[in-house]
Design a protein around this motif. Structure first.
Motif, PDB file in Angstrom:
ATOM      1  N   ASN A  81       0.814  -1.203   0.000  1.00 29.62           N
ATOM      2  CA  ASN A  81       0.000   0.000   0.000  1.00 29.62           C
ATOM      3  C   ASN A  81       0.857   1.266   0.000  1.00 29.62           C
ATOM      4  OD1 ASN A  81      -1.503   2.271   1.479  1.00 29.62           O
ATOM      5  ND2 ASN A  81      -3.167   0.826   1.060  1.00 29.62           N
ATOM      6  N   HIS A  82       0.607   2.126  -0.968  1.00 22.95           N
ATOM      7  CA  HIS A  82       1.379   3.356  -1.144  1.00 22.95           C
ATOM      8  C   HIS A  82       1.328   4.242   0.100  1.00 22.95           C
ATOM      9  CE1 HIS A  82       1.710   7.617  -2.361  1.00 22.95           C
ATOM     10  NE2 HIS A  82       2.609   7.195  -3.215  1.00 22.95           N
ATOM     11  N   ASN A  83       0.134   4.439   0.651  1.00 23.15           N
ATOM     12  CA  ASN A  83       0.004   5.313   1.817  1.00 23.15           C
ATOM     13  C   ASN A  83       0.752   4.785   3.028  1.00 23.15           C
ATOM     14  OD1 ASN A  83      -1.615   7.162   0.445  1.00 23.15           O
ATOM     15  ND2 ASN A  83      -3.504   6.101   0.987  1.00 23.15           N
ATOM     16  N   TYR A  84       0.736   3.441   3.205  1.00 18.29           N
ATOM     17  CA  TYR A  84       1.445   2.859   4.336  1.00 18.29           C
ATOM     18  C   TYR A  84       2.935   3.164   4.247  1.00 18.29           C
ATOM     19  CZ  TYR A  84      -2.710   0.079   5.529  1.00 18.29           C
ATOM     20  OH  TYR A  84      -3.957  -0.328   5.896  1.00 18.29           O
ATOM     21  N   VAL A  85       3.478   3.076   3.030  1.00 14.37           N
ATOM     22  CA  VAL A  85       4.911   3.331   2.863  1.00 14.37           C
ATOM     23  C   VAL A  85       5.239   4.788   3.162  1.00 14.37           C
ATOM     24  CG1 VAL A  85       6.885   3.130   1.327  1.00 14.37           C
ATOM     25  CG2 VAL A  85       4.984   1.557   1.071  1.00 14.37           C
ATOM     26  N   VAL A  86       4.449   5.704   2.606  1.00 15.69           N
ATOM     27  CA  VAL A  86       4.686   7.129   2.841  1.00 15.69           C
ATOM     28  C   VAL A  86       4.620   7.439   4.331  1.00 15.69           C
ATOM     29  CG1 VAL A  86       3.761   9.455   2.504  1.00 15.69           C
ATOM     30  CG2 VAL A  86       3.860   7.863   0.579  1.00 15.69           C
ATOM     31  N   GLU A  87       3.560   6.945   4.988  1.00 11.72           N
ATOM     32  CA  GLU A  87       3.401   7.209   6.418  1.00 11.72           C
ATOM     33  C   GLU A  87       4.520   6.549   7.223  1.00 11.72           C
ATOM     34  OE1 GLU A  87      -0.462   5.807   7.325  1.00 11.72           O
ATOM     35  OE2 GLU A  87      -1.503   7.376   6.187  1.00 11.72           O
ATOM     36  N   GLY A  88       4.930   5.351   6.790  1.00 11.32           N
ATOM     37  CA  GLY A  88       6.009   4.648   7.478  1.00 11.32           C
ATOM     38  C   GLY A  88       7.331   5.383   7.383  1.00 11.32           C
ATOM     39  N   ILE A  89       7.642   5.904   6.203  1.00 14.41           N
ATOM     40  CA  ILE A  89       8.873   6.670   6.002  1.00 14.41           C
ATOM     41  C   ILE A  89       8.868   7.899   6.903  1.00 14.41           C
ATOM     42  CG2 ILE A  89      10.185   8.072   4.357  1.00 14.41           C
ATOM     43  CD1 ILE A  89       9.159   6.173   2.152  1.00 14.41           C
ATOM     44  N   ARG A  90       7.757   8.599   6.895  1.00 16.25           N
ATOM     45  CA  ARG A  90       7.663   9.824   7.702  1.00 16.25           C
ATOM     46  C   ARG A  90       7.707   9.521   9.194  1.00 16.25           C
ATOM     47  NH1 ARG A  90       3.204  12.567   3.660  1.00 16.25           N
ATOM     48  NH2 ARG A  90       4.721  13.598   2.308  1.00 16.25           N
ATOM     49  N   ALA A  91       7.262   8.322   9.579  1.00 15.58           N
ATOM     50  CA  ALA A  91       7.296   7.939  10.992  1.00 15.58           C
ATOM     51  C   ALA A  91       8.694   7.520  11.430  1.00 15.58           C
ATOM     52  CB  ALA A  91       6.309   6.800  11.251  1.00 15.58           C
TER      53      ALA A  91
END
Length: 229
Positions: A96-106
């Motif tokens: 999931n694209h959003n999970y990756v973006v949120e994971g990187i930012r976290a």
């Protein structure tokens, strides 16, 4: 220890975080079979994960995303803020694209699918423990590019470099960008047409100037301060 007995190398300490018991059991069985790593704890939700990490001090955390009480993304953010030396790998069912973006930012250092090959999982754990950033699926690569692009669109006036002990050179910034994409030293050398020894020298200087201990911390700090474009 008896005289002449060689000291055993320390094992990679892993915590498993997933609300599904069968997932934790399966991952734990594979990890426990490895001579160089061990599972030191399990958590079934984000709140428990944060508490367990603080008490057990693992090297690597495999973190599910969708869990009760607190999401894996929020738990990752709290863990990285309190313990930046701990490496968190996002573990999910969907690419999931959003999970990756949120994971990187976290502050996660990598992204892994639950149906990944067991050897791939073990390789990611070992590489994360060594300080590599691991976003190598197609979705992860696109998401990482999006994060970098969105940050590069901010005005240069908000770029904060005051934390640097010394200003990074243009070549060091090139190497730092390569680190952000998760490349190994040999790949960076090939991409930038320099020797692997030169890459190691640049990485050493980058870590010193940024005041961090490893590559993962350097990438996380570079993302936060928008040093990579």
């Amino acid at each position: 220890m008896q005289m002449g007995e060689a000291s055993k190398p320390s094992k990679i300490k892993v915590i498993l975080v997933d609300d599904q018991n069968m997932i934790r059991q399966g991952l734990g069985y594979v990890i426990q079979m490895q001579p160089d790593m061990e599972v030191i704890g399990e958590a079934s939700d984000g709140v428990e994960a944060v508490e367990l990490v603080s008490s057990l001090a693992p090297d690597v955390v495999l973190m599910d995303v969708q869990m009760p009480k607190k999401s894996g993304i929020q738990a990752t953010k709290e863990i990285v803020q309190m313990h930046p030396e701990i490496k968190v790998l996002i573990l999910t069912t969907f690419d999931n694209h959003n999970y990756v973006v949120e994971g990187i930012r976290a502050g996660a250092v990598g992204y892994m699918l639950k149906d990944a090959d067991s050897q791939e999982m073990l390789d990611l754990i070992r590489r994360a423990n060594q300080g590599e950033a691991l976003f190598h699926t197609v979705t992860a690569a696109k998401a990482l590019a999006e994060v970098l692009h969105s940050q590069s669109n901010h005005a240069q006036s908000i770029v904060d470099q005051s934390f640097l002990l010394d200003e990074l050179t243009e070549r060091e910034l090139d190497v730092l960008q390569q680190l952000a994409y998760g490349y190994r030293n040999d790949q960076i050398a090939q991409n930038l047409y320099i020797s692997e020894g030169t890459v190691k020298t640049h990485v050493h200087r980058i870590l010193h100037k940024m005041g961090v201990e490893d590559r993962t911390q350097a990438v996380a700090k570079a993302l936060r301060h928008r040093l990579v474009k």
